[in-house]
Design a protein around this motif. Sequence first.
Motif, PDB file in Angstrom:
ATOM      1  N   VAL A 111       0.679  -1.544   0.266  1.00  0.00           N
ATOM      2  CA  VAL A 111       0.412   0.089   0.347  1.00  0.00           C
ATOM      3  C   VAL A 111       1.058   0.873  -0.287  1.00  0.00           C
ATOM      4  N   GLN A 112       0.609   2.436  -0.612  1.00  0.00           N
ATOM      5  CA  GLN A 112       1.104   3.483  -0.533  1.00  0.00           C
ATOM      6  C   GLN A 112       1.056   4.117   0.732  1.00  0.00           C
ATOM      7  N   PRO A 113       1.868   5.048   0.838  1.00  0.00           N
ATOM      8  CA  PRO A 113       1.899   5.886   2.264  1.00  0.00           C
ATOM      9  C   PRO A 113       0.796   6.390   2.237  1.00  0.00           C
ATOM     10  N   GLY A 114      -0.332   6.558   3.682  1.00  0.00           N
ATOM     11  CA  GLY A 114      -0.926   7.131   3.524  1.00  0.00           C
ATOM     12  C   GLY A 114      -2.645   6.205   3.415  1.00  0.00           C
ATOM     13  N   GLY A 115      -2.164   5.194   2.403  1.00  0.00           N
ATOM     14  CA  GLY A 115      -3.372   4.378   2.346  1.00  0.00           C
ATOM     15  C   GLY A 115      -3.898   3.695   3.423  1.00  0.00           C
ATOM     16  N   SER A 116      -4.603   2.745   3.176  1.00  0.00           N
ATOM     17  CA  SER A 116      -4.977   1.446   4.511  1.00  0.00           C
ATOM     18  C   SER A 116      -4.990   0.253   4.270  1.00  0.00           C
ATOM     19  N   LEU A 117      -5.240  -0.487   5.036  1.00  0.00           N
ATOM     20  CA  LEU A 117      -5.203  -2.306   4.746  1.00  0.00           C
ATOM     21  C   LEU A 117      -6.050  -2.496   6.091  1.00  0.00           C
ATOM     22  N   ARG A 118      -6.636  -3.243   6.195  1.00  0.00           N
ATOM     23  CA  ARG A 118      -7.564  -4.374   7.919  1.00  0.00           C
ATOM     24  C   ARG A 118      -6.824  -5.359   7.340  1.00  0.00           C
ATOM     25  N   LEU A 119      -6.501  -5.565   8.482  1.00  0.00           N
ATOM     26  CA  LEU A 119      -5.655  -7.320   8.910  1.00  0.00           C
ATOM     27  C   LEU A 119      -7.069  -8.168   9.469  1.00  0.00           C
ATOM     28  N   SER A 120      -7.178  -9.304   9.522  1.00  0.00           N
ATOM     29  CA  SER A 120      -7.927 -10.444   9.905  1.00  0.00           C
ATOM     30  C   SER A 120      -7.253 -11.769  10.072  1.00  0.00           C
ATOM     31  N   CYS A 121      -7.894 -12.077  11.890  1.00  0.00           N
ATOM     32  CA  CYS A 121      -7.305 -12.573  12.162  1.00  0.00           C
ATOM     33  C   CYS A 121      -8.403 -13.881  12.545  1.00  0.00           C
TER      34      CYS A 121
END
Length: 124
Positions: free
Chosen positions: A12-22
Amino acid sequence: QVQLVESGGGLVQPGGSLRLSCAASGFSSDYFVIGWFRQAPGKEREGVSCISSSDDSTYYADSVKGRFTISRDNAKNTVYLQMNSLKSEDTAVYFCALRPGPIETMEAGLYDYWGQGTQVTVSL
């Protein structure tokens, strides 16, 4: 047996978002803590956030406070880490871990079960 499976990492680029799942399975007690940790190359494992099943109390490391949000979906036995305003220094392998009992902590040695990790890379 207890199994933790992380997903959602990526580039992802700086300033972007991700959602991790566990996704957790095989643990029968109602009281546990799920923690997110990360480890960058050449650095020690760092506690990022955790959530307690007993009262949904949460903890965040200062480095991610205000940018990351931990939550859980009991019906899916899944804990999420929403990561916004990502920075290059967030680049690491992210692990989720489970600690039996209600007391939240970011002491990695107190977690009994660990996932395999998912890579998060923040770069142009």
